[in-house]
Design an enzyme around this catalytic site. Structure first.
Site, short mmCIF file in Angstrom:
data_model
loop_
_atom_site.label_atom_id
_atom_site.label_comp_id
_atom_site.label_asym_id
_atom_site.label_seq_id
_atom_site.Cartn_x
_atom_site.Cartn_y
_atom_site.Cartn_z
N ASP A 67 -26.71 -32.10 -27.31
CA ASP A 67 -27.58 -30.93 -27.14
C ASP A 67 -28.93 -31.14 -27.79
O ASP A 67 -29.87 -30.38 -27.52
CB ASP A 67 -26.92 -29.68 -27.73
CG ASP A 67 -26.24 -28.81 -26.69
OD1 ASP A 67 -26.66 -28.86 -25.51
OD2 ASP A 67 -25.30 -28.08 -27.03
N GLN B 268 -20.39 -25.19 -27.64
CA GLN B 268 -20.92 -24.12 -26.81
C GLN B 268 -21.34 -22.93 -27.66
O GLN B 268 -20.57 -22.43 -28.49
CB GLN B 268 -19.87 -23.68 -25.78
CG GLN B 268 -20.33 -22.61 -24.83
CD GLN B 268 -21.49 -23.07 -23.95
OE1 GLN B 268 -21.47 -24.17 -23.41
NE2 GLN B 268 -22.50 -22.23 -23.81
N LYS C 257 -20.01 -27.33 -16.81
CA LYS C 257 -20.33 -28.59 -17.48
C LYS C 257 -19.21 -29.60 -17.29
O LYS C 257 -19.47 -30.79 -17.02
CB LYS C 257 -20.61 -28.34 -18.97
CG LYS C 257 -21.92 -27.60 -19.21
CD LYS C 257 -22.05 -27.07 -20.62
CE LYS C 257 -23.35 -26.29 -20.79
NZ LYS C 257 -23.48 -25.65 -22.11
#
Length: 300
Positions: free
Chosen positions: A120, A97, A53
């Site tokens: 997200d 994460q 990422k």
């Protein structure tokens, strides 16, 4: 019949090219998009995901900030970091994460992220906004899947889509996005009666159940388009390899188009994370300008 292989890597490259263009436009306006990534612990898979990422962010011109906390960090420490990033106007997106260590309440810390920085798309405000069809940050994997479907099929209106799996991360938001695209949507899961028969009616099948090679040709209508979200590591003839939730070889003989694993949905997830970061940066800049204009009007 041999299915068309949907190239997720190529599609992701096209999305990232647009992201780079948008980043350059924002920078010309004095806005530098920035993504903060939080990793708690040293889970091996998470390490790889975070590295990828950050790499993609750099390629897109997005400034990345990496925050690593030890696995034994308290929930209070993590919440304090999130609060700090929420208050930092130079940070546009916050990515936490997953998975988190067992002693941390995942839902509580996800809800602590500013919805406007929730790249997200997991915050309940964004989840609710998606279900209502509002313009919010949406989960990256389902958004990437929808993009692949629209590139492959064009207009999705009227098509019957079956989503296999009802997780909060993929299944439920995928169903919501397909409804927004004017599909008729069926969600099948472990309690569904005759899930195979329901799938056999579908023009579009999105498999996100986490069971390797569950869906084979017998589940599919001839000519269906299949999006395989599953990533499962199996031992095959003494070798470890990744497979999807779909039996690729069997399904390819029936489907009109299908995503491979790897190389299908995975690259799209990261591409849409970058896209969400740019969207968040743009929305925040607009909100700040509007606020400044309001203050100016009230004091002039």
């Amino acid at each position: 019949m041999s299915a068309h292989i949907i190239d997720g890597k190529a599609a992701a490259a096209r999305v990232l090219q647009q992201v780079r263009h948008d980043v350059n436009t924002l920078k010309a306006e004095g806005i530098e998009p920035a993504l903060a990534v939080i990793l708690v612990g040293n889970d091996a898979a998470s390490e790889v995901y975070v590295r990828n990422k950050i790499l993609r962010a750099g390629e897109a011109g997005i400034h990345s900030l990496e925050h690593r906390l030890p696995a034994n960090s308290s929930q209070a420490r993590l919440l304090a970091l999130i609060a700090e990033l929420n208050a930092d106007n130079t940070v546009n997106g916050i990515l936490l994460q997953l998975p988190l260590p067992a002693h941390i309440e995942e839902n509580r810390v996800l809800q602590a992220i500013d919805p406007g920085k929730d790249v997200d798309g997991f915050h309940s405000e964004n989840v609710g906004g998606l279900s209502q069809g509002r313009n919010v940050l949406t989960p990256c994997t389902p958004s990437g899947c929808l993009h692949l479907l629209e590139e492959t099929c064009g207009d999705l209106s009227g098509k019957h889509a079956v989503v296999i799996g009802r997780s909060n991360i993929v299944g439920k938001p995928m169903a919501a996005l397909l409804l927004q695209a004017h599909c008729s949507v069926t969600v099948v899961h472990s309690r569904s009666n005759d899930a195979r028969a329901l799938c056999q009616l579908a023009d579009i099948v999105v498999a996100a159940v986490g069971r390797p090679r569950l869906i084979d040709a017998s589940w599919l209508k001839r000519g269906a388009v299949v999006i395989d979200v599953g990533i499962n590591r199996i031992e095959d003839h003494g070798r470890s390899r990744l497979v999807g939730d779909v039996d690729f070889d069997s399904a390819s003989e029936v489907a009109a188009a299908i995503t491979p694993v790897p190389g299908g949905v995975g690259p799209m997830t990261i591409a849409f994370l970058m896209k969400n970061t740019v969207t968040a940066a743009r929305q925040q800049a607009h909100a700040q300008r509007s606020q400044s204009e309001a203050v100016c009007l009230s004091t002039c």
